[in-house]
Design a protein around this motif. Structure first.
Motif, PDB file in Angstrom:
ATOM      1  N   ALA A 211      -9.812  10.498  -5.228  1.00  0.00           N
ATOM      2  CA  ALA A 211     -10.274  11.713  -4.562  1.00  0.00           C
ATOM      3  C   ALA A 211      -9.240  12.829  -4.660  1.00  0.00           C
ATOM      4  O   ALA A 211      -9.578  14.009  -4.817  1.00  0.00           O
ATOM      5  CB  ALA A 211     -10.597  11.416  -3.100  1.00  0.00           C
ATOM      6  N   ALA A 212      -7.951  12.447  -4.596  1.00  0.00           N
ATOM      7  CA  ALA A 212      -6.874  13.437  -4.635  1.00  0.00           C
ATOM      8  C   ALA A 212      -6.472  13.814  -6.052  1.00  0.00           C
ATOM      9  O   ALA A 212      -5.860  14.864  -6.274  1.00  0.00           O
ATOM     10  CB  ALA A 212      -5.658  12.909  -3.887  1.00  0.00           C
ATOM     11  N   GLY A 213      -6.766  12.952  -7.001  1.00  0.00           N
ATOM     12  CA  GLY A 213      -6.363  13.185  -8.379  1.00  0.00           C
ATOM     13  C   GLY A 213      -5.004  12.626  -8.727  1.00  0.00           C
ATOM     14  O   GLY A 213      -4.525  12.786  -9.836  1.00  0.00           O
ATOM     15  N   HIS A 214      -4.385  11.926  -7.793  1.00  0.00           N
ATOM     16  CA  HIS A 214      -3.062  11.328  -7.999  1.00  0.00           C
ATOM     17  C   HIS A 214      -2.812  10.342  -6.864  1.00  0.00           C
ATOM     18  O   HIS A 214      -3.474  10.409  -5.813  1.00  0.00           O
ATOM     19  CB  HIS A 214      -1.970  12.401  -8.022  1.00  0.00           C
ATOM     20  N   PRO A 215      -1.842   9.419  -7.027  1.00  0.00           N
ATOM     21  CA  PRO A 215      -1.557   8.458  -5.955  1.00  0.00           C
ATOM     22  C   PRO A 215      -1.128   9.154  -4.668  1.00  0.00           C
ATOM     23  O   PRO A 215      -0.348  10.108  -4.690  1.00  0.00           O
ATOM     24  CB  PRO A 215      -0.412   7.613  -6.534  1.00  0.00           C
ATOM     25  N   VAL A 216      -1.682   8.689  -3.549  1.00  0.00           N
ATOM     26  CA  VAL A 216      -1.335   9.227  -2.229  1.00  0.00           C
ATOM     27  C   VAL A 216      -1.153   8.065  -1.268  1.00  0.00           C
ATOM     28  O   VAL A 216      -1.660   6.964  -1.497  1.00  0.00           O
ATOM     29  CB  VAL A 216      -2.431  10.172  -1.697  1.00  0.00           C
ATOM     30  N   ASP A 217      -0.425   8.299  -0.187  1.00  0.00           N
ATOM     31  CA  ASP A 217      -0.264   7.283   0.847  1.00  0.00           C
ATOM     32  C   ASP A 217      -1.500   7.250   1.752  1.00  0.00           C
ATOM     33  O   ASP A 217      -2.069   8.300   2.075  1.00  0.00           O
ATOM     34  CB  ASP A 217       0.973   7.569   1.697  1.00  0.00           C
ATOM     35  N   VAL A 218      -1.895   6.033   2.140  1.00  0.00           N
ATOM     36  CA  VAL A 218      -3.036   5.874   3.037  1.00  0.00           C
ATOM     37  C   VAL A 218      -2.644   4.948   4.180  1.00  0.00           C
ATOM     38  O   VAL A 218      -1.757   4.108   4.024  1.00  0.00           O
ATOM     39  CB  VAL A 218      -4.262   5.272   2.295  1.00  0.00           C
ATOM     40  N   PRO A 219      -3.292   5.073   5.332  1.00  0.00           N
ATOM     41  CA  PRO A 219      -3.081   4.095   6.402  1.00  0.00           C
ATOM     42  C   PRO A 219      -3.726   2.774   6.018  1.00  0.00           C
ATOM     43  O   PRO A 219      -4.661   2.743   5.208  1.00  0.00           O
ATOM     44  CB  PRO A 219      -3.783   4.731   7.602  1.00  0.00           C
ATOM     45  N   VAL A 220      -3.219   1.697   6.570  1.00  0.00           N
ATOM     46  CA  VAL A 220      -3.728   0.362   6.241  1.00  0.00           C
ATOM     47  C   VAL A 220      -4.155  -0.343   7.518  1.00  0.00           C
ATOM     48  O   VAL A 220      -3.340  -0.542   8.422  1.00  0.00           O
ATOM     49  CB  VAL A 220      -2.660  -0.477   5.510  1.00  0.00           C
ATOM     50  N   ALA A 221      -5.430  -0.694   7.607  1.00  0.00           N
ATOM     51  CA  ALA A 221      -5.943  -1.434   8.760  1.00  0.00           C
ATOM     52  C   ALA A 221      -7.175  -2.207   8.310  1.00  0.00           C
ATOM     53  O   ALA A 221      -8.287  -1.682   8.328  1.00  0.00           O
ATOM     54  CB  ALA A 221      -6.293  -0.492   9.897  1.00  0.00           C
ATOM     55  N   SER A 222      -6.962  -3.429   7.859  1.00  0.00           N
ATOM     56  CA  SER A 222      -8.075  -4.223   7.339  1.00  0.00           C
ATOM     57  C   SER A 222      -7.808  -5.702   7.549  1.00  0.00           C
ATOM     58  O   SER A 222      -6.653  -6.146   7.562  1.00  0.00           O
ATOM     59  CB  SER A 222      -8.272  -3.966   5.836  1.00  0.00           C
ATOM     60  N   VAL A 223      -8.876  -6.465   7.686  1.00  0.00           N
ATOM     61  CA  VAL A 223      -8.760  -7.913   7.775  1.00  0.00           C
ATOM     62  C   VAL A 223      -8.154  -8.486   6.492  1.00  0.00           C
ATOM     63  O   VAL A 223      -7.575  -9.579   6.505  1.00  0.00           O
ATOM     64  CB  VAL A 223     -10.147  -8.535   8.064  1.00  0.00           C
ATOM     65  N   ALA A 224      -8.233  -7.733   5.396  1.00  0.00           N
ATOM     66  CA  ALA A 224      -7.709  -8.187   4.107  1.00  0.00           C
ATOM     67  C   ALA A 224      -6.336  -7.613   3.784  1.00  0.00           C
ATOM     68  O   ALA A 224      -5.855  -7.738   2.658  1.00  0.00           O
ATOM     69  CB  ALA A 224      -8.687  -7.811   2.993  1.00  0.00           C
ATOM     70  N   GLN A 225      -5.652  -7.023   4.765  1.00  0.00           N
ATOM     71  CA  GLN A 225      -4.435  -6.284   4.441  1.00  0.00           C
ATOM     72  C   GLN A 225      -3.252  -7.164   4.064  1.00  0.00           C
ATOM     73  O   GLN A 225      -2.282  -6.671   3.480  1.00  0.00           O
ATOM     74  CB  GLN A 225      -4.045  -5.379   5.609  1.00  0.00           C
ATOM     75  N   ASP A 226      -3.311  -8.465   4.325  1.00  0.00           N
ATOM     76  CA  ASP A 226      -2.178  -9.290   3.903  1.00  0.00           C
ATOM     77  C   ASP A 226      -2.081  -9.356   2.389  1.00  0.00           C
ATOM     78  O   ASP A 226      -1.003  -9.597   1.843  1.00  0.00           O
ATOM     79  CB  ASP A 226      -2.252 -10.693   4.510  1.00  0.00           C
ATOM     80  N   ALA A 227      -3.197  -9.108   1.679  1.00  0.00           N
ATOM     81  CA  ALA A 227      -3.166  -9.081   0.217  1.00  0.00           C
ATOM     82  C   ALA A 227      -3.579  -7.724  -0.341  1.00  0.00           C
ATOM     83  O   ALA A 227      -3.162  -7.359  -1.442  1.00  0.00           O
ATOM     84  CB  ALA A 227      -4.075 -10.166  -0.353  1.00  0.00           C
TER      85      ALA A 227
END
Length: 311
Positions: A211-227
């Protein structure tokens, strides 16, 4: 930035031949032209063994493995793979994990003889500690996903799936930092195969980068976040996602949990949430011959709900 090419994947295939298990492929649900690629049967329980072998073997060939060994930060699976590959080559391994890492993964890491250090609550914090350690110790710094050798090794699984499913037109793959996706996408492009890149809604590093056109930092909150807990996707993945035939899909937490439970109910397969993330996008995937890559099974199955017997 160094780009990933199919030549890199082919070189990895030659390098790791005989050192990893060929992927097992089986038919999916009746009435659908779907196959499941059971890569969780790989050494260390995930696809990560491929990239770790390729990375360390390439450095061994080049004579660039230091006495201080190798170090890596990981949500768990990359650390397992690095520790296993290091043990295979007689190399020391120091692995940094967030404090949220799965106890199952911690126990397996220690069984491979790795030194384990727990730091912070997220992968990014473990990565910062790992980089500091590498700078001070002289250890070779590997990466969970953001390296061409790691991504090329992971991409070797696509050619194996293609060989098992003639006429394969679509592959569905979970995305965290994007190393697996990048390697698979490069190999899939060579074969004319579409790729569906699937992420949790709460951990969407690649989707946000597109969406941004380049790598960006995002928040992480998911049941799958350990991987699938990377804050930022590798530029290798962002570049590969621009290929024609690549589609980014987000799935809900509920869909991920439901897909994992379905695999248990239907096949007695206990996978990580990261693996069921790919399966959760199947009902939004078009194709005549589709392969869903089940990437890992380093999980505690005690939270899988036992369904009532029909008897």
């Amino acid at each position: 930035m160094q780009q990933l090419t199919y030549d890199d994947v082919e070189a990895a295939e030659r390098r790791i031949a005989g050192r990893v298990r060929p992927v097992t492929v089986t038919r999916g649900d009746q009435g659908r032209r779907v196959w499941l690629a059971l890569e969780f049967l790989q050494h260390t329980g995930s696809f990560k063994a491929r990239g770790a072998q390729n990375f360390l073997l390439a450095h061994a060939e080049a004579g660039t493995l230091p006495d201080a060994g190798v170090t890596i930060a990981s949500g768990g699976n990359a650390g397992l793979a690095c520790a296993w590959a290091a043990r295979e080559l007689g190399v020391r391994a120091t692995v940094f994990l967030p404090e949220t890492a799965s106890p199952v993964k911690l126990a397996r890491l220690r069984s491979y003889g790795a030194e384990v250090r727990l730091t912070g609550r997220e992968y990014a914090e473990a990565l910062a500690a790992c980089e500091e350690f590498a700078a001070g110790s002289g250890a070779l710094a590997s990466h969970a996903y953001d390296h061409p050798l790691i991504a090329a090794g992971a991409g070797t699984v696509l050619d194996e799936i293609h060989a098992e499913v003639p006429g394969l037109d679509t592959v569905v793959v979970s995305v965290g930092g994007g190393g697996l996706f990048a390697g698979v996408a490069v190999a899939a492009r060579e074969r004319g195969i579409r790729v569906v890149a699937v992420e949790p809604e709460g951990s969407r590093a690649l989707n946000a980068a597109l969406a941004a056109g380049h790598p960006v930092d995002v928040p992480v909150a998911s049941v799958a976040q350990d991987a699938l807990g990377a804050r930022r996707a590798t530029a290798l993945a962002v570049h590969a996602a621009a290929y024609e035939g690549v589609r980014s899909v987000l799935v809900s937490e509920e869909a991920i949990v439901r897909a994992r439970q379905h695999l248990w109910d239907d096949r007695r397969i206990a996978v990580e949430y990261a693996a069921s993330t790919a399966l959760a996008a199947l009902d939004r995937t078009d194709g005549d011959r589709i392969a869903v890559l089940l990437c890992g099974a380093n999980t505690d199955p005690s939270d899988l709900v036992e369904q009532p017997s029909d008897a």
